[in-house]
Design a protein around this motif. Structure first.
Motif, PDB file in Angstrom:
ATOM      1  N   ALA A   1      -7.504   2.328  -2.121  1.00 11.85           N
ATOM      2  CA  ALA A   1      -8.512   1.146  -2.096  1.00 11.85           C
ATOM      3  C   ALA A   1      -8.908   0.807  -3.448  1.00 11.85           C
ATOM      4  O   ALA A   1      -8.855  -0.605  -3.853  1.00 11.85           O
ATOM      5  N   ARG A   2      -9.194   1.649  -4.301  1.00 15.73           N
ATOM      6  CA  ARG A   2      -9.582   1.127  -5.715  1.00 15.73           C
ATOM      7  C   ARG A   2      -8.451   0.624  -6.550  1.00 15.73           C
ATOM      8  O   ARG A   2      -8.404  -0.358  -7.120  1.00 15.73           O
ATOM      9  N   ALA A   3      -7.137   1.251  -6.436  1.00 21.16           N
ATOM     10  CA  ALA A   3      -6.061   0.917  -7.063  1.00 21.16           C
ATOM     11  C   ALA A   3      -5.433  -0.356  -6.667  1.00 21.16           C
ATOM     12  O   ALA A   3      -4.899  -1.397  -7.618  1.00 21.16           O
ATOM     13  N   GLY A   4      -5.542  -0.596  -5.315  1.00 26.74           N
ATOM     14  CA  GLY A   4      -5.163  -1.795  -4.831  1.00 26.74           C
ATOM     15  C   GLY A   4      -5.991  -3.042  -4.665  1.00 26.74           C
ATOM     16  O   GLY A   4      -5.800  -4.226  -4.140  1.00 26.74           O
ATOM     17  N   ASP A   5      -7.135  -2.744  -5.027  1.00 27.69           N
ATOM     18  CA  ASP A   5      -8.450  -3.738  -4.783  1.00 27.69           C
ATOM     19  C   ASP A   5      -8.287  -4.049  -3.457  1.00 27.69           C
ATOM     20  O   ASP A   5      -8.416  -5.393  -3.147  1.00 27.69           O
TER      21      ASP A   5
ATOM     22  N   THR B   1      -2.873   2.076  11.530  1.00 29.42           N
ATOM     23  CA  THR B   1      -1.812   1.385  12.256  1.00 29.42           C
ATOM     24  C   THR B   1      -0.331   1.990  11.785  1.00 29.42           C
ATOM     25  O   THR B   1       0.617   2.380  12.424  1.00 29.42           O
ATOM     26  N   LEU B   2      -0.312   2.213  10.459  1.00 30.70           N
ATOM     27  CA  LEU B   2       0.954   3.134  10.081  1.00 30.70           C
ATOM     28  C   LEU B   2       1.357   4.206  10.777  1.00 30.70           C
ATOM     29  O   LEU B   2       2.372   4.514  11.177  1.00 30.70           O
ATOM     30  N   GLU B   3       0.090   5.108  10.933  1.00 30.24           N
ATOM     31  CA  GLU B   3       0.429   6.327  11.721  1.00 30.24           C
ATOM     32  C   GLU B   3       1.006   6.184  13.231  1.00 30.24           C
ATOM     33  O   GLU B   3       1.843   7.021  13.660  1.00 30.24           O
ATOM     34  N   ALA B   4       0.383   5.195  13.897  1.00 30.40           N
ATOM     35  CA  ALA B   4       0.573   5.087  15.004  1.00 30.40           C
ATOM     36  C   ALA B   4       2.392   4.365  15.214  1.00 30.40           C
ATOM     37  O   ALA B   4       2.714   4.624  16.194  1.00 30.40           O
TER      38      ALA B   4
ATOM     39  N   THR C   1       0.753  -1.212   0.116  1.00 26.45           N
ATOM     40  CA  THR C   1      -0.085   0.056  -0.208  1.00 26.45           C
ATOM     41  C   THR C   1       0.835   1.399   0.016  1.00 26.45           C
ATOM     42  O   THR C   1       0.643   2.313  -0.748  1.00 26.45           O
ATOM     43  N   LEU C   2       1.873   1.343   0.714  1.00 24.18           N
ATOM     44  CA  LEU C   2       2.915   2.294   0.794  1.00 24.18           C
ATOM     45  C   LEU C   2       3.537   2.521  -0.691  1.00 24.18           C
ATOM     46  O   LEU C   2       3.738   3.851  -1.226  1.00 24.18           O
ATOM     47  N   ALA C   3       3.813   1.369  -0.997  1.00 27.49           N
ATOM     48  CA  ALA C   3       4.419   1.430  -2.598  1.00 27.49           C
ATOM     49  C   ALA C   3       3.472   1.866  -3.549  1.00 27.49           C
ATOM     50  O   ALA C   3       3.787   2.774  -4.611  1.00 27.49           O
ATOM     51  N   LEU C   4       2.182   1.667  -3.553  1.00 30.40           N
ATOM     52  CA  LEU C   4       1.015   2.134  -4.322  1.00 30.40           C
ATOM     53  C   LEU C   4       0.998   3.589  -4.037  1.00 30.40           C
ATOM     54  O   LEU C   4       0.765   4.208  -5.125  1.00 30.40           O
ATOM     55  N   ALA C   5       0.972   4.060  -3.060  1.00 28.60           N
ATOM     56  CA  ALA C   5       0.787   5.320  -2.676  1.00 28.60           C
ATOM     57  C   ALA C   5       1.812   6.235  -3.259  1.00 28.60           C
ATOM     58  O   ALA C   5       1.516   7.301  -3.624  1.00 28.60           O
ATOM     59  N   ALA C   6       3.067   5.837  -3.124  1.00 29.97           N
ATOM     60  CA  ALA C   6       4.155   6.462  -3.662  1.00 29.97           C
ATOM     61  C   ALA C   6       3.951   6.500  -5.208  1.00 29.97           C
ATOM     62  O   ALA C   6       4.095   7.479  -6.068  1.00 29.97           O
ATOM     63  N   TRP C   7       3.500   5.471  -5.790  1.00 31.53           N
ATOM     64  CA  TRP C   7       3.502   5.244  -7.377  1.00 31.53           C
ATOM     65  C   TRP C   7       2.050   6.150  -7.632  1.00 31.53           C
ATOM     66  O   TRP C   7       2.357   7.087  -8.768  1.00 31.53           O
ATOM     67  N   LEU C   8       1.067   6.264  -6.953  1.00 37.97           N
ATOM     68  CA  LEU C   8      -0.049   7.085  -7.494  1.00 37.97           C
ATOM     69  C   LEU C   8       0.251   8.524  -7.058  1.00 37.97           C
ATOM     70  O   LEU C   8      -0.442   9.599  -7.770  1.00 37.97           O
ATOM     71  N   GLY C   9       1.170   9.058  -6.018  1.00 38.65           N
ATOM     72  CA  GLY C   9       1.369  10.276  -5.756  1.00 38.65           C
ATOM     73  C   GLY C   9       2.696  10.836  -6.562  1.00 38.65           C
ATOM     74  O   GLY C   9       3.184  11.815  -6.124  1.00 38.65           O
TER      75      GLY C   9
END
Length: 70
Positions: free
Chosen positions: A49-53, A65-68, A29-37
């Motif tokens: 959610a949509r891009a990662g199904d 959880t990651l923020e914590a 998910t972090l990798a996907l966020a980097a890619w999308l951003g």
């Protein structure tokens, strides 16, 4: 057969990411966020959610959880 290969891959990835305190899904998910951003635009949880199904609630829980961990 494919399910077994994927299951082994995810287990191996989880073991490799343990030292970073991440699961395979968190890393993905972090990798996907980097890619999308990559354009510099903010990425929303809905886009992740949509891009990662991934179920939107799962993305929300994972982000908390990651923020914590910070």
């Amino acid at each position: 057969m494919i399910w077994r290969v994927m299951h082994r891959y995810v287990r191996a990835a989880d073991r490799a990411l343990t030292g970073l305190g991440l699961t395979h899904l968190q890393f993905q998910t972090l990798a996907l966020a980097a890619w999308l951003g990559r354009s510099g635009a903010p990425v929303t949880q809905v886009e992740l959610a949509r891009a990662g199904d991934i179920a939107p609630m799962q993305v929300s829980h994972m982000m908390k959880t990651l923020e914590a961990k910070d």
